[in-house]
Scaffold this active site. Structure first.
Site, mmCIF file in Angstrom:
data_model
loop_
_atom_site.group_PDB
_atom_site.id
_atom_site.type_symbol
_atom_site.label_atom_id
_atom_site.label_comp_id
_atom_site.label_asym_id
_atom_site.label_seq_id
_atom_site.Cartn_x
_atom_site.Cartn_y
_atom_site.Cartn_z
ATOM 1 N N SER A 15 0.871 -1.183 0.000
ATOM 2 C CA SER A 15 0.000 0.000 0.000
ATOM 3 C C SER A 15 0.900 1.223 0.000
ATOM 4 C CB SER A 15 -0.862 0.008 1.270
ATOM 5 O OG SER A 15 -1.424 1.292 1.471
ATOM 6 N N TYR A 48 -1.897 -0.865 10.778
ATOM 7 C CA TYR A 48 -2.045 -1.338 9.391
ATOM 8 C C TYR A 48 -0.871 -0.916 8.516
ATOM 9 C CZ TYR A 48 -3.798 -1.565 4.570
ATOM 10 O OH TYR A 48 -3.923 -1.800 3.228
HETATM 11 P P1 NAP Z 1 -11.474 -6.171 0.028
HETATM 12 O O1 NAP Z 1 -12.460 -5.864 -1.048
HETATM 13 O O2 NAP Z 1 -11.913 -6.111 1.449
HETATM 14 O O3 NAP Z 1 -10.821 -7.601 -0.304
HETATM 15 C C1 NAP Z 1 -10.053 -8.300 0.638
HETATM 16 C C2 NAP Z 1 -9.970 -9.743 0.179
HETATM 17 O O4 NAP Z 1 -9.179 -10.468 1.133
HETATM 18 C C3 NAP Z 1 -11.321 -10.422 0.102
HETATM 19 O O5 NAP Z 1 -11.339 -11.289 -1.004
HETATM 20 C C4 NAP Z 1 -11.380 -11.222 1.385
HETATM 21 O O6 NAP Z 1 -12.210 -12.361 1.165
HETATM 22 C C5 NAP Z 1 -9.928 -11.599 1.565
HETATM 23 N N1 NAP Z 1 -9.624 -11.902 2.959
HETATM 24 C C6 NAP Z 1 -9.828 -11.099 4.040
HETATM 25 N N2 NAP Z 1 -9.478 -11.746 5.149
HETATM 26 C C7 NAP Z 1 -9.060 -12.991 4.780
HETATM 27 C C8 NAP Z 1 -8.588 -14.127 5.466
HETATM 28 N N3 NAP Z 1 -8.492 -14.130 6.812
HETATM 29 N N4 NAP Z 1 -8.254 -15.220 4.773
HETATM 30 C C9 NAP Z 1 -8.364 -15.245 3.410
HETATM 31 N N5 NAP Z 1 -8.798 -14.194 2.704
HETATM 32 C C10 NAP Z 1 -9.138 -13.080 3.373
HETATM 33 O O7 NAP Z 1 -10.239 -5.173 -0.059
HETATM 34 P P2 NAP Z 1 -9.185 -4.835 -1.212
HETATM 35 O O8 NAP Z 1 -9.038 -3.374 -1.208
HETATM 36 O O9 NAP Z 1 -9.499 -5.526 -2.460
HETATM 37 O O10 NAP Z 1 -7.868 -5.453 -0.543
HETATM 38 C C11 NAP Z 1 -6.918 -6.200 -1.267
HETATM 39 C C12 NAP Z 1 -5.523 -5.800 -0.809
HETATM 40 O O11 NAP Z 1 -5.269 -4.456 -1.202
HETATM 41 C C13 NAP Z 1 -5.303 -5.858 0.696
HETATM 42 O O12 NAP Z 1 -4.031 -6.430 0.958
HETATM 43 C C14 NAP Z 1 -5.287 -4.395 1.113
HETATM 44 O O13 NAP Z 1 -4.515 -4.183 2.260
HETATM 45 C C15 NAP Z 1 -4.667 -3.763 -0.118
HETATM 46 N N6 NAP Z 1 -4.902 -2.329 -0.275
HETATM 47 C C16 NAP Z 1 -6.172 -1.855 -0.397
HETATM 48 C C17 NAP Z 1 -6.371 -0.474 -0.534
HETATM 49 C C18 NAP Z 1 -7.734 0.134 -0.653
HETATM 50 O O14 NAP Z 1 -7.871 1.377 -0.522
HETATM 51 N N7 NAP Z 1 -8.771 -0.646 -0.930
HETATM 52 C C19 NAP Z 1 -5.270 0.411 -0.547
HETATM 53 C C20 NAP Z 1 -3.979 -0.142 -0.430
HETATM 54 C C21 NAP Z 1 -3.805 -1.502 -0.306
HETATM 55 P P3 NAP Z 1 -13.059 -13.180 2.266
HETATM 56 O O15 NAP Z 1 -13.777 -12.203 3.123
HETATM 57 O O16 NAP Z 1 -13.947 -14.026 1.405
HETATM 58 O O17 NAP Z 1 -12.056 -13.994 3.002
#
Ligand code: NAP
Length: 264
Positions: free
Chosen positions: A142, A155
Protein backbone atom coordinates in the site's frame (compact mmCIF):
# COMPACT_ATOMS: atom_id res chain seq x y z
CA UNK A 1 -1.43 -26.46 -17.44
CA UNK A 2 -4.03 -26.35 -20.22
CA UNK A 3 -3.05 -25.69 -23.83
CA UNK A 4 -1.90 -22.16 -24.70
CA UNK A 5 -2.01 -21.10 -21.05
CA UNK A 6 0.84 -19.08 -19.49
CA UNK A 7 0.31 -21.36 -16.50
CA UNK A 8 -1.75 -21.28 -13.35
CA UNK A 9 -2.09 -18.22 -11.11
CA UNK A 10 -3.05 -18.44 -7.44
CA UNK A 11 -4.79 -15.29 -6.24
CA UNK A 12 -5.51 -14.71 -2.56
CA UNK A 13 -8.38 -12.45 -1.55
CA UNK A 14 -10.06 -13.21 -4.88
CA UNK A 15 -13.63 -13.00 -3.55
CA UNK A 16 -13.84 -9.20 -3.78
CA UNK A 17 -12.11 -5.95 -4.67
CA UNK A 18 -8.59 -5.95 -6.08
CA UNK A 19 -8.15 -9.74 -5.97
CA UNK A 20 -11.38 -10.31 -7.89
CA UNK A 21 -10.19 -7.97 -10.66
CA UNK A 22 -6.79 -9.73 -10.76
CA UNK A 23 -8.64 -13.03 -11.21
CA UNK A 24 -10.65 -11.58 -14.10
CA UNK A 25 -7.65 -9.99 -15.84
CA UNK A 26 -5.43 -13.04 -15.42
CA UNK A 27 -8.10 -15.39 -16.78
CA UNK A 28 -8.42 -13.04 -19.77
CA UNK A 29 -4.64 -13.26 -20.18
CA UNK A 30 -5.01 -17.03 -20.44
CA UNK A 31 -4.07 -18.15 -16.93
CA UNK A 32 -5.83 -21.03 -15.24
CA UNK A 33 -6.71 -19.97 -11.70
CA UNK A 34 -6.75 -21.07 -8.09
CA UNK A 35 -8.93 -18.62 -6.16
CA UNK A 36 -8.33 -18.28 -2.41
CA UNK A 37 -10.44 -16.49 0.23
CA UNK A 38 -12.78 -17.43 3.09
CA UNK A 39 -16.10 -16.92 1.31
CA UNK A 40 -16.52 -20.10 -0.75
CA UNK A 41 -19.87 -19.03 -2.20
CA UNK A 42 -18.44 -15.85 -3.67
CA UNK A 43 -15.41 -17.71 -5.01
CA UNK A 44 -17.62 -20.36 -6.63
CA UNK A 45 -19.76 -17.66 -8.27
CA UNK A 46 -16.67 -15.91 -9.65
CA UNK A 47 -15.15 -19.21 -10.76
CA UNK A 48 -18.35 -20.06 -12.66
CA UNK A 49 -18.39 -16.66 -14.39
CA UNK A 50 -14.73 -16.89 -15.37
CA UNK A 51 -15.00 -20.45 -16.65
CA UNK A 52 -17.96 -19.40 -18.80
CA UNK A 53 -16.42 -16.17 -20.10
CA UNK A 54 -12.83 -17.32 -20.66
CA UNK A 55 -12.92 -21.12 -20.84
CA UNK A 56 -10.05 -21.29 -18.34
CA UNK A 57 -9.76 -23.89 -15.60
CA UNK A 58 -10.72 -22.18 -12.34
CA UNK A 59 -10.50 -23.87 -8.95
CA UNK A 60 -11.69 -22.63 -5.58
CA UNK A 61 -9.58 -23.08 -2.46
CA UNK A 62 -11.49 -21.76 0.55
CA UNK A 63 -9.12 -20.84 3.37
CA UNK A 64 -8.86 -18.45 6.29
CA UNK A 65 -5.30 -17.24 5.89
CA UNK A 66 -5.30 -15.73 9.38
CA UNK A 67 -5.34 -19.35 10.60
CA UNK A 68 -1.80 -20.81 10.40
CA UNK A 69 -3.13 -24.25 9.43
CA UNK A 70 -5.05 -22.84 6.47
CA UNK A 71 -2.09 -20.70 5.43
CA UNK A 72 0.11 -23.82 5.54
CA UNK A 73 -2.46 -25.70 3.41
CA UNK A 74 -2.38 -22.96 0.75
CA UNK A 75 1.44 -22.84 0.91
CA UNK A 76 1.53 -26.61 0.36
CA UNK A 77 -0.69 -26.17 -2.67
CA UNK A 78 1.77 -23.61 -4.09
CA UNK A 79 4.56 -26.16 -3.73
CA UNK A 80 2.53 -29.02 -5.23
CA UNK A 81 0.80 -27.28 -8.17
CA UNK A 82 3.06 -28.18 -11.07
CA UNK A 83 1.81 -25.59 -13.57
CA UNK A 84 1.85 -22.70 -11.11
CA UNK A 85 3.68 -19.68 -12.54
CA UNK A 86 2.14 -16.73 -10.66
CA UNK A 87 1.10 -15.99 -7.09
CA UNK A 88 -0.79 -12.81 -6.23
CA UNK A 89 -0.39 -12.27 -2.49
CA UNK A 90 -3.34 -9.90 -2.19
CA UNK A 91 -5.55 -10.91 0.76
CA UNK A 92 -5.31 -8.30 3.47
CA UNK A 93 -7.34 -6.35 5.96
CA UNK A 94 -7.21 -3.17 8.01
CA UNK A 95 -8.44 -2.30 11.47
CA UNK A 96 -10.41 0.61 12.65
CA UNK A 97 -8.74 3.64 14.23
CA UNK A 98 -5.65 4.13 16.37
CA UNK A 99 -3.75 1.56 18.44
CA UNK A 100 -4.74 3.12 21.79
CA UNK A 101 -8.03 1.52 22.77
CA UNK A 102 -7.93 -1.04 19.96
CA UNK A 103 -8.90 -4.68 20.41
CA UNK A 104 -5.50 -6.47 20.48
CA UNK A 105 -7.09 -9.62 19.01
CA UNK A 106 -8.10 -7.67 15.88
CA UNK A 107 -4.57 -6.37 15.47
CA UNK A 108 -3.20 -9.91 15.93
CA UNK A 109 -5.53 -11.21 13.21
CA UNK A 110 -4.49 -8.42 10.84
CA UNK A 111 -0.78 -9.09 11.40
CA UNK A 112 -1.39 -12.80 10.96
CA UNK A 113 -3.05 -12.19 7.58
CA UNK A 114 -1.09 -9.21 6.21
CA UNK A 115 2.35 -10.30 7.44
CA UNK A 116 2.58 -13.93 8.60
CA UNK A 117 0.41 -15.59 5.94
CA UNK A 118 1.76 -13.34 3.17
CA UNK A 119 5.29 -14.34 4.17
CA UNK A 120 4.42 -18.02 4.33
CA UNK A 121 2.96 -17.96 0.82
CA UNK A 122 5.80 -15.82 -0.56
CA UNK A 123 8.42 -18.21 0.82
CA UNK A 124 6.60 -21.17 -0.72
CA UNK A 125 6.32 -19.31 -4.04
CA UNK A 126 9.90 -18.08 -4.44
CA UNK A 127 11.36 -21.37 -3.27
CA UNK A 128 9.19 -23.38 -5.67
CA UNK A 129 9.69 -20.95 -8.57
CA UNK A 130 13.47 -20.91 -8.00
CA UNK A 131 13.60 -24.71 -8.23
CA UNK A 132 11.52 -24.63 -11.42
CA UNK A 133 13.46 -21.70 -12.92
CA UNK A 134 10.30 -19.73 -13.61
CA UNK A 135 7.62 -17.76 -11.81
CA UNK A 136 6.33 -14.41 -10.60
CA UNK A 137 5.19 -13.27 -7.18
CA UNK A 138 3.10 -10.12 -6.77
CA UNK A 139 2.83 -8.74 -3.24
CA UNK A 140 0.11 -6.17 -2.63
CA UNK A 141 1.40 -3.55 -0.19
CA UNK A 142 0.00 0.00 0.00
CA UNK A 143 1.17 3.59 -0.38
CA UNK A 144 0.86 3.86 3.42
CA UNK A 145 4.02 1.71 3.53
CA UNK A 146 5.90 4.89 2.59
CA UNK A 147 3.67 7.39 4.43
CA UNK A 148 2.59 5.61 7.65
CA UNK A 149 1.87 9.05 9.13
CA UNK A 150 -1.27 9.15 6.97
CA UNK A 151 -3.02 6.03 8.28
CA UNK A 152 -3.99 5.30 11.90
CA UNK A 153 -3.06 2.16 13.81
CA UNK A 154 -0.81 -0.77 12.96
CA UNK A 155 -2.04 -1.34 9.39
CA UNK A 156 0.56 0.87 7.70
CA UNK A 157 3.34 -1.03 9.48
CA UNK A 158 2.06 -4.33 8.07
CA UNK A 159 2.26 -2.83 4.59
CA UNK A 160 5.73 -1.37 5.27
CA UNK A 161 6.71 -4.95 6.08
CA UNK A 162 5.31 -6.15 2.74
CA UNK A 163 7.34 -3.53 0.89
CA UNK A 164 10.58 -4.18 2.84
CA UNK A 165 10.18 -7.96 2.50
CA UNK A 166 9.59 -7.60 -1.23
CA UNK A 167 12.71 -5.45 -1.58
CA UNK A 168 14.76 -8.05 0.33
CA UNK A 169 13.42 -10.80 -1.96
CA UNK A 170 14.26 -8.72 -5.03
CA UNK A 171 17.83 -8.29 -3.80
CA UNK A 172 18.12 -12.02 -3.07
CA UNK A 173 16.69 -12.98 -6.46
CA UNK A 174 18.71 -10.56 -8.57
CA UNK A 175 19.83 -12.37 -11.71
CA UNK A 176 17.33 -15.18 -11.13
CA UNK A 177 14.44 -15.87 -13.53
CA UNK A 178 12.02 -15.45 -10.62
CA UNK A 179 10.34 -12.05 -10.47
CA UNK A 180 8.82 -10.28 -7.49
CA UNK A 181 6.74 -7.14 -7.82
CA UNK A 182 5.40 -4.94 -5.02
CA UNK A 183 2.21 -3.06 -5.83
CA UNK A 184 1.39 -0.02 -3.71
CA UNK A 185 -2.25 0.99 -4.23
CA UNK A 186 -3.53 4.31 -2.93
CA UNK A 187 -7.14 4.49 -1.76
CA UNK A 188 -9.08 2.07 -3.95
CA UNK A 189 -12.84 1.57 -4.16
CA UNK A 190 -13.38 -1.88 -2.63
CA UNK A 191 -14.92 -3.36 0.52
CA UNK A 192 -11.70 -2.66 2.40
CA UNK A 193 -12.76 0.47 4.30
CA UNK A 194 -16.20 -0.81 5.25
CA UNK A 195 -14.74 -4.10 6.49
CA UNK A 196 -12.18 -2.20 8.57
CA UNK A 197 -14.91 -0.05 10.10
CA UNK A 198 -13.51 3.03 8.35
CA UNK A 199 -15.33 5.65 6.28
CA UNK A 200 -14.12 5.73 2.66
CA UNK A 201 -16.07 8.96 2.14
CA UNK A 202 -13.36 10.94 3.94
CA UNK A 203 -11.44 10.84 0.64
CA UNK A 204 -12.40 13.24 -2.14
CA UNK A 205 -13.63 11.41 -5.22
CA UNK A 206 -10.51 12.26 -7.22
CA UNK A 207 -8.35 10.55 -4.56
CA UNK A 208 -9.94 7.10 -4.92
CA UNK A 209 -9.11 4.76 -7.81
CA UNK A 210 -11.39 2.01 -9.10
CA UNK A 211 -10.16 -1.55 -8.55
CA UNK A 212 -10.34 -2.04 -12.35
CA UNK A 213 -7.96 0.86 -13.03
CA UNK A 214 -5.70 -0.15 -10.15
CA UNK A 215 -5.20 -3.71 -11.39
CA UNK A 216 -4.86 -2.72 -15.05
CA UNK A 217 -2.13 -0.23 -14.08
CA UNK A 218 -0.41 -2.75 -11.79
CA UNK A 219 -0.33 -5.36 -14.58
CA UNK A 220 0.99 -2.73 -17.00
CA UNK A 221 3.72 -2.06 -14.42
CA UNK A 222 4.46 -5.80 -14.33
CA UNK A 223 4.61 -5.91 -18.14
CA UNK A 224 7.02 -2.95 -18.05
CA UNK A 225 9.31 -4.93 -15.73
CA UNK A 226 8.80 -2.65 -12.72
CA UNK A 227 9.89 -3.95 -9.31
CA UNK A 228 7.69 -1.50 -7.42
CA UNK A 229 4.49 -0.19 -8.96
CA UNK A 230 2.60 2.77 -7.50
CA UNK A 231 -0.41 3.12 -9.82
CA UNK A 232 -1.53 6.64 -8.86
CA UNK A 233 1.92 8.28 -8.55
CA UNK A 234 2.45 10.64 -11.51
CA UNK A 235 6.13 11.40 -10.73
CA UNK A 236 7.95 8.09 -10.24
CA UNK A 237 11.28 9.97 -10.27
CA UNK A 238 10.24 11.40 -6.88
CA UNK A 239 10.02 7.89 -5.41
CA UNK A 240 13.36 6.96 -6.99
CA UNK A 241 14.93 10.08 -5.43
CA UNK A 242 13.65 9.05 -1.98
CA UNK A 243 15.08 5.56 -2.50
CA UNK A 244 18.43 7.00 -3.60
CA UNK A 245 18.54 9.32 -0.55
CA UNK A 246 17.72 6.40 1.76
CA UNK A 247 20.42 4.18 0.26
CA UNK A 248 22.95 7.04 0.46
CA UNK A 249 22.70 6.78 4.28
CA UNK A 250 24.15 3.26 4.17
CA UNK A 251 27.86 4.10 4.85
CA UNK A 252 26.86 5.75 8.15
CA UNK A 253 24.40 3.15 9.39
CA UNK A 254 26.79 0.66 10.97
CA UNK A 255 29.95 2.02 12.61
CA UNK A 256 32.09 1.15 15.64
CA UNK A 257 31.69 4.60 17.21
CA UNK A 258 28.55 6.47 18.20
CA UNK A 259 27.94 9.63 16.16
CA UNK A 260 29.62 12.79 17.56
CA UNK A 261 26.30 14.15 18.92
CA UNK A 262 26.06 11.16 21.31
CA UNK A 263 29.61 11.45 22.69
CA UNK A 264 30.84 13.13 25.87
P1 NAP B 1 -11.47 -6.17 0.03
O1 NAP B 1 -12.46 -5.86 -1.05
O2 NAP B 1 -11.91 -6.11 1.45
O3 NAP B 1 -10.82 -7.60 -0.30
C1 NAP B 1 -10.05 -8.30 0.64
C2 NAP B 1 -9.97 -9.74 0.18
O4 NAP B 1 -9.18 -10.47 1.13
C3 NAP B 1 -11.32 -10.42 0.10
O5 NAP B 1 -11.34 -11.29 -1.00
C4 NAP B 1 -11.38 -11.22 1.38
O6 NAP B 1 -12.21 -12.36 1.17
C5 NAP B 1 -9.93 -11.60 1.56
N1 NAP B 1 -9.62 -11.90 2.96
C6 NAP B 1 -9.83 -11.10 4.04
N2 NAP B 1 -9.48 -11.75 5.15
C7 NAP B 1 -9.06 -12.99 4.78
C8 NAP B 1 -8.59 -14.13 5.47
N3 NAP B 1 -8.49 -14.13 6.81
N4 NAP B 1 -8.25 -15.22 4.77
C9 NAP B 1 -8.36 -15.25 3.41
N5 NAP B 1 -8.80 -14.19 2.70
C10 NAP B 1 -9.14 -13.08 3.37
O7 NAP B 1 -10.24 -5.17 -0.06
P2 NAP B 1 -9.19 -4.83 -1.21
O8 NAP B 1 -9.04 -3.37 -1.21
O9 NAP B 1 -9.50 -5.53 -2.46
O10 NAP B 1 -7.87 -5.45 -0.54
C11 NAP B 1 -6.92 -6.20 -1.27
C12 NAP B 1 -5.52 -5.80 -0.81
O11 NAP B 1 -5.27 -4.46 -1.20
C13 NAP B 1 -5.30 -5.86 0.70
O12 NAP B 1 -4.03 -6.43 0.96
C14 NAP B 1 -5.29 -4.39 1.11
O13 NAP B 1 -4.51 -4.18 2.26
C15 NAP B 1 -4.67 -3.76 -0.12
N6 NAP B 1 -4.90 -2.33 -0.28
C16 NAP B 1 -6.17 -1.86 -0.40
C17 NAP B 1 -6.37 -0.47 -0.53
C18 NAP B 1 -7.73 0.13 -0.65
O14 NAP B 1 -7.87 1.38 -0.52
N7 NAP B 1 -8.77 -0.65 -0.93
C19 NAP B 1 -5.27 0.41 -0.55
C20 NAP B 1 -3.98 -0.14 -0.43
C21 NAP B 1 -3.80 -1.50 -0.31
P3 NAP B 1 -13.06 -13.18 2.27
O15 NAP B 1 -13.78 -12.20 3.12
O16 NAP B 1 -13.95 -14.03 1.41
O17 NAP B 1 -12.06 -13.99 3.00
Amino acid sequence: MSAASPGTALVTGASSGIGKVYADRLAKRGYDLILVARNRERLEALAGELRASTGRKVEVLAADLAEPRDAARVAARIVEEEGLTLVVNNAGSGTEGPVVGADPAKIDAMVQLNVVALTRLAVAAVDTFSRRGRGTLINIASVVAIVPEFFPGAYAATKAYVLAFTQSLQTELQGSPVRVQAVLPGATRTEFFERAGLDANVFPEEAVMSADNLVDAALKGLDLGEAITIPPLPDFAGFEAVTAARLALQPGLSLRDPAPRYRG
